[in-house]
Design a protein around this motif. Structure first.
Motif, mmCIF file in Angstrom:
data_model
loop_
_atom_site.group_PDB
_atom_site.id
_atom_site.type_symbol
_atom_site.label_atom_id
_atom_site.label_comp_id
_atom_site.label_asym_id
_atom_site.label_seq_id
_atom_site.Cartn_x
_atom_site.Cartn_y
_atom_site.Cartn_z
ATOM 1 N N CYS A 198 44.300 46.256 41.053
ATOM 2 C CA CYS A 198 44.639 45.554 39.812
ATOM 3 C C CYS A 198 45.338 44.231 40.067
ATOM 4 O O CYS A 198 45.868 43.623 39.118
ATOM 5 C CB CYS A 198 45.527 46.442 38.938
ATOM 6 S SG CYS A 198 44.713 47.939 38.333
ATOM 7 N N CYS A 207 44.262 41.298 38.011
ATOM 8 C CA CYS A 207 44.630 41.285 36.599
ATOM 9 C C CYS A 207 46.097 40.941 36.380
ATOM 10 O O CYS A 207 46.591 41.027 35.243
ATOM 11 C CB CYS A 207 44.347 42.652 35.973
ATOM 12 S SG CYS A 207 42.647 43.235 36.167
ATOM 13 N N CYS A 249 40.932 42.567 31.411
ATOM 14 C CA CYS A 249 40.600 42.730 32.819
ATOM 15 C C CYS A 249 40.471 44.225 33.116
ATOM 16 O O CYS A 249 41.247 45.041 32.594
ATOM 17 C CB CYS A 249 41.683 42.086 33.688
ATOM 18 S SG CYS A 249 41.378 42.189 35.455
ATOM 19 N N HIS A 250 39.513 44.581 33.964
ATOM 20 C CA HIS A 250 39.256 45.982 34.279
ATOM 21 C C HIS A 250 39.486 46.225 35.765
ATOM 22 O O HIS A 250 39.097 45.400 36.610
ATOM 23 C CB HIS A 250 37.823 46.374 33.905
ATOM 24 C CG HIS A 250 37.508 46.185 32.445
ATOM 25 N ND1 HIS A 250 37.722 47.164 31.494
ATOM 26 C CD2 HIS A 250 36.978 45.116 31.776
ATOM 27 C CE1 HIS A 250 37.356 46.717 30.315
ATOM 28 N NE2 HIS A 250 36.894 45.468 30.453
ATOM 29 N N CYS A 251 40.111 47.374 36.064
ATOM 30 C CA CYS A 251 40.317 47.778 37.450
ATOM 31 C C CYS A 251 40.292 49.294 37.536
ATOM 32 O O CYS A 251 40.550 49.993 36.547
ATOM 33 C CB CYS A 251 41.617 47.214 38.014
ATOM 34 S SG CYS A 251 43.109 47.686 37.094
ATOM 35 N N VAL A 252 39.989 49.796 38.730
ATOM 36 C CA VAL A 252 39.862 51.231 38.965
ATOM 37 C C VAL A 252 40.722 51.598 40.167
ATOM 38 O O VAL A 252 40.672 50.941 41.210
ATOM 39 C CB VAL A 252 38.394 51.643 39.212
ATOM 40 C CG1 VAL A 252 38.305 53.151 39.473
ATOM 41 C CG2 VAL A 252 37.524 51.252 38.022
ATOM 42 N N ASP A 269 47.242 48.662 26.778
ATOM 43 C CA ASP A 269 46.339 49.006 27.871
ATOM 44 C C ASP A 269 45.537 50.247 27.503
ATOM 45 O O ASP A 269 46.030 51.135 26.783
ATOM 46 C CB ASP A 269 47.125 49.272 29.156
ATOM 47 C CG ASP A 269 47.555 47.981 29.841
ATOM 48 O OD1 ASP A 269 47.213 46.893 29.328
ATOM 49 O OD2 ASP A 269 48.243 48.069 30.871
ATOM 50 N N THR A 270 44.325 50.343 28.011
ATOM 51 C CA THR A 270 43.473 51.514 27.797
ATOM 52 C C THR A 270 43.292 52.239 29.122
ATOM 53 O O THR A 270 42.882 51.628 30.113
ATOM 54 C CB THR A 270 42.104 51.111 27.225
ATOM 55 O OG1 THR A 270 42.298 50.381 26.012
ATOM 56 C CG2 THR A 270 41.247 52.335 26.946
ATOM 57 N N HIS A 283 40.623 54.595 35.324
ATOM 58 C CA HIS A 283 40.008 53.356 34.852
ATOM 59 C C HIS A 283 40.980 52.673 33.885
ATOM 60 O O HIS A 283 41.417 53.280 32.900
ATOM 61 C CB HIS A 283 38.685 53.645 34.150
ATOM 62 C CG HIS A 283 37.655 54.272 35.044
ATOM 63 N ND1 HIS A 283 36.609 53.573 35.585
ATOM 64 C CD2 HIS A 283 37.543 55.542 35.514
ATOM 65 C CE1 HIS A 283 35.871 54.375 36.330
ATOM 66 N NE2 HIS A 283 36.415 55.585 36.307
ATOM 67 N N THR A 324 41.905 49.309 31.472
ATOM 68 C CA THR A 324 41.631 48.047 30.792
ATOM 69 C C THR A 324 42.961 47.324 30.677
ATOM 70 O O THR A 324 43.810 47.656 29.844
ATOM 71 C CB THR A 324 41.013 48.280 29.407
ATOM 72 O OG1 THR A 324 39.825 49.056 29.551
ATOM 73 C CG2 THR A 324 40.679 46.965 28.733
ATOM 74 N N TYR A 325 43.152 46.351 31.541
ATOM 75 C CA TYR A 325 44.443 45.694 31.743
ATOM 76 C C TYR A 325 44.627 44.594 30.695
ATOM 77 O O TYR A 325 44.096 43.495 30.812
ATOM 78 C CB TYR A 325 44.479 45.105 33.155
ATOM 79 C CG TYR A 325 45.848 44.855 33.734
ATOM 80 C CD1 TYR A 325 46.685 43.885 33.215
ATOM 81 C CD2 TYR A 325 46.285 45.560 34.837
ATOM 82 C CE1 TYR A 325 47.921 43.639 33.769
ATOM 83 C CE2 TYR A 325 47.524 45.324 35.409
ATOM 84 C CZ TYR A 325 48.335 44.368 34.868
ATOM 85 O OH TYR A 325 49.572 44.130 35.421
ATOM 86 N N ASN A 326 45.409 44.887 29.643
ATOM 87 C CA ASN A 326 45.660 43.922 28.573
ATOM 88 C C ASN A 326 47.124 43.507 28.467
ATOM 89 O O ASN A 326 47.420 42.428 27.956
ATOM 90 C CB ASN A 326 45.241 44.513 27.215
ATOM 91 C CG ASN A 326 43.761 44.807 27.137
ATOM 92 O OD1 ASN A 326 42.931 43.984 27.526
ATOM 93 N ND2 ASN A 326 43.418 45.994 26.642
#
Length: 435
Positions: free
Chosen positions: A162, A165, A175-178, A255-256, A368, A370-372
């Motif tokens: 991440c 992000c 931004c997405h990261c795993v 964040d999700t 997973h 969703t970096y907000n």
């Protein structure tokens, strides 16, 4: 005896000579003495009193600058007794400074004071120690049996997935990261997923006050006329009222997080329950949507603006009508402010479906993200926590350690005092007996 002049009301004066006070209408002294006495109460020349007249005195009447109290006396300029035994009447009732004749005001309440002796103190120390130590051991063992796994996904380390992000902002593209991780031990019971923030001061005075509880409770007037406590997040675009207003709502965590299990057959998405994470009283009492002829939230919130940092308005938080608007549980959880700068809030529930199988078996998983939510600007950190609970709540080893420490100290003090009493107590008793 010298005479003293009391307070003046219009043209009525109270004059006390010795133990007799009379009132008269009209100037009893010269104009100069009268003016001086009104400006500064003080002894005036002795005046002869021709006879006893009816006394009209209230709480404002004074002698020598002090209230006239029954049974009181004051000394004149010549050292003699001024006024004594004069009852002051206020509205027909005797004025007195004596406290009421009650057990509390007269200090007659029953009292008990323990007598500390070796026979009472030593057993108390031993009993406290023998009770606290087993309780502390039980709480500590229970806390250690709780499974907990934590992942920091802030992305400050260059090797973190991440890290790309890290510099995300409120208005930037998500931004997405795993992040892949492994659970060494299974999670048997229901699993609670939390998000955690560090260096975020939700307990700041202005931050805590920046909300309108009447608006959050569904009041239509407050919906379009929010409280001034919400400034500067009270009015939005085109001078429309913001719903929900205030700094707390504006900084809502967005964040999700999704969780997947990896095995030989591929990746399996783990169902996360987004209901049941808020307090019942918050969900059904403190937070309500506005009321109207139409249950369509889009119509009810028409004429309001979304918070500045939100990507969408409040009536689009969830497609489920029972979890949308002000009664959205993610929103309700965030609005309950934390007391410390490092905190965690419940995000999702992972319910156990089969009593014979663990909720999360040991193995490989992927998170997973969703970096907000930006935290790098204030040196904050974000983390995800998976945890089970017990009868005492979440993992908290401090309570068990505290019980063990207090019990051990009491037991140790009991042993030390018992030794001192056994060694020196008989010596002191024998010294009191004469030879």
């Amino acid at each position: 005896y010298p005479c003293f002049r009391g307070a003046a009301y219009g043209r009525a004066f109270l004059v006390c000579c010795g133990s007799v006070c009379t009132s008269a209408v009209g100037p009893l002294v010269t104009r100069e003495d009268s003016v001086a006495a009104v400006l500064s109460p003080r002894p005036v020349p002795t005046l002869p009193v021709g006879g006893s007249m009816a006394m009209n005195y209230n709480a404002k009447d004074e002698v020598d600058g002090h209230p006239v109290v029954a049974g009181s006396s004051s000394s004149g300029a010549g050292g003699g007794s001024g006024v004594s035994g004069v009852s002051s009447v206020v509205g027909g009732a005797n004025k007195t400074r004596k406290p009421d004749n009650t057990a509390f005001k007269q200090q007659r309440l029953p009292a008990w004071q323990p007598i500390l002796t070796a026979g009472t103190v030593l057993p108390a120390f031993f009993v406290i120690g023998l009770i606290f130590i087993p309780i502390g051991i039980g709480i500590f063992v229970t806390s250690n049996n709780i499974r907990e796994y934590e992942i920091d996904y802030t992305g400050t380390e260059p090797s973190s997935p991440c890290n790309k992000c890290l510099n995300v902002s409120w208005n930037s593209t998500p931004c997405h990261c795993v992040i892949n991780f492994t659970l060494d031990q299974p999670f048997e019971s229901n699993v609670f997923m939390y998000y955690g923030l560090s260096n975020f001061y939700q307990n700041h005075r202005r931050y805590v006050k920046s909300r309108d509880d009447s608006q959050l409770n569904g009041n239509n007037n407050s919906l379009f006329n929010p409280s001034k406590e919400c400034e500067p997040y009270r009015l939005g675009e085109d001078n429309k009222p913001i719903a929900p207003c205030g700094a707390i709502a504006n900084s809502m965590f967005n964040d999700t997080l999704t969780l997947s299990r990896i095995d030989e057959n591929g990746t399996h998405l783990i169902p996360l329950n987004k209901k049941g994470i808020a307090w019942w009283t918050d969900k059904y009492v403190k937070f309500r949507n506005p009321s109207g002829d139409d249950n369509n939230l889009t119509v009810l919130f028409r004429g309001t603006a979304k918070p500045v940092n939100w990507p969408k308005p409040v009536y689009m938080l969830d497609p489920d009508p029972d979890n949308n608007g002000f009664i959205n549980e993610d929103f309700i959880v965030w609005m309950r402010t934390a007391a410390l700068p490092t905190f965690r809030k419940l995000y999702r529930l992972i319910e156990r479906k089969d009593s014979l199988l663990p909720t999360l078996p040991a193995g490989k998983y992927s998170l997973h993200i969703t970096y907000n939510y930006p935290v790098h600007s204030f040196d904050g950190r974000k983390r995800m926590i998976l945890s089970t609970i017990s009868w005492m709540g979440g993992k908290n080893p401090f309570l068990g350690i505290a019980y063990i420490t207090v019990g051990s100290i009491c037991f140790f003090l009991g042993v030390v005092l018992l030794f001192i009493h056994h060694k020196y107590g008989n010596r002191n008793n024998s010294a009191d007996i004469p030879n």
